[in-house]
Scaffold this active site. Structure first.
Site, PDB file in Angstrom:
ATOM      1  CG  HIS A   1      27.355 -11.524  21.688  1.00 19.27           C
ATOM      2  ND1 HIS A   1      28.572 -10.621  22.720  1.00 19.27           N
ATOM      3  CD2 HIS A   1      27.076 -11.098  20.851  1.00 19.27           C
ATOM      4  CE1 HIS A   1      28.721  -9.538  21.588  1.00 19.27           C
ATOM      5  NE2 HIS A   1      28.009 -10.384  20.124  1.00 19.27           N
TER       6      HIS A   1
ATOM      7  CG  HIS B   1      31.756 -10.159  26.054  1.00 23.35           C
ATOM      8  ND1 HIS B   1      30.485  -8.923  26.748  1.00 23.35           N
ATOM      9  CD2 HIS B   1      31.104 -10.941  24.995  1.00 23.35           C
ATOM     10  CE1 HIS B   1      29.424  -9.595  25.783  1.00 23.35           C
ATOM     11  NE2 HIS B   1      30.166  -9.908  24.714  1.00 23.35           N
TER      12      HIS B   1
ATOM     13  CB  CYS C   1      27.853 -10.094  28.092  1.00 25.74           C
ATOM     14  SG  CYS C   1      28.851 -10.008  29.315  1.00 25.74           S
TER      15      CYS C   1
END
Length: 243
Positions: free
Chosen positions: A218, A206, A156
């Site tokens: 993402h 995240h 990420c």
């Protein structure tokens, strides 16, 4: 006898003249205020002033305008001061300023008008954000690889770092450091970062890129993809938008 009387009369007249002369000078030492002194008194009244100033040196901030007043605090060189009033003391101009909850008066020559530096990124924020999103969207389908930072595979934060770097914005490598180097915003713009907490670990864990319409892109799951902010998994784990 006549000579004695004349001498006494002459002496008396001279003594009387001396008193009259002295009495005539006395009022000259008590004069009414000149128009100049009145103007100075009027000019010493504070007038409104607004602006931010920076100290050129370590500067004494005093209780009132003028060096005869005691020092309230010392502002170190480079301290930003918010000005509210100004007034003249003789030939000097003093500013009433505040900083860190304290206020007082500083000599105007000890400070300079603060300037606000705006980065190129901030000036072009809307177009820059759109460009970042365009880069990120072109990476959809790239495999998810833990620790990945290239088009061969992203995690990420590697994904966000890459998309931003391609558009001249340097982000640090990890989710936590990207969180630390940005600031929270309540209304997201295209290109802002989106952070989530408590995914695979406790706390911030995240990050993605907001693309508008309540969606973000993402690198997560098995590949880079677009998800909704109301996603059943990510929705409850949303933490903040940051810029």
């Amino acid at each position: 006898m006549r000579k004695l009387v004349f001498a006494l009369f002459a002496s008396t007249m001279m003594f009387s003249g001396t008193i009259s002369a002295a009495g005539a000078e006395a009022p000259s030492t008590i004069s009414s205020p000149s128009s100049e002194s009145v103007q100075q008194v009027s000019g010493s009244k504070a007038t409104a002033l607004s602006g931010t100033y920076t100290t050129k040196h370590n500067s004494n901030i005093r209780l009132d305008a003028g060096t005869k007043h005691k020092v309230v605090f010392v502002a170190k060189k480079g301290t930003k001061l918010t000005a509210t009033h100004q007034k003249k003391v003789g030939s000097e101009t003093w500013y009433k300023v505040s900083a860190s909850g304290k206020s007082g008066w500083v000599l105007s020559t000890l400070v300079s008008k603060a300037t606000t530096k705006v980065s190129a990124t901030a000036v072009n924020a809307p177009s820059k954000g759109a460009a970042i999103v365009a880069t990120a969207m072109a990476l959809r389908g790239t495999p998810y690889v833990f620790g990945g930072t290239t088009k061969a595979g992203f995690d990420c934060s590697g994904f966000t770092q890459y998309a931003f770097k391609q558009n001249g914005v340097n982000l640090t490598r990890s989710t936590l450091t990207q969180f630390a180097e940005t600031r929270a915003v309540t209304t997201p713009q295209v290109g802002d970062l989106v952070f989530f907490a408590n995914t695979y670990r406790a706390g911030i864990s995240h990050v993605g890129i907001y693309i508008g319409n309540n969606q973000f892109v993402h690198a997560g799951g098995s590949k880079a993809e677009v998800r909704s902010m109301n996603d059943s998994y990510f929705g409850p784990k949303f933490h903040s938008y940051r810029r």
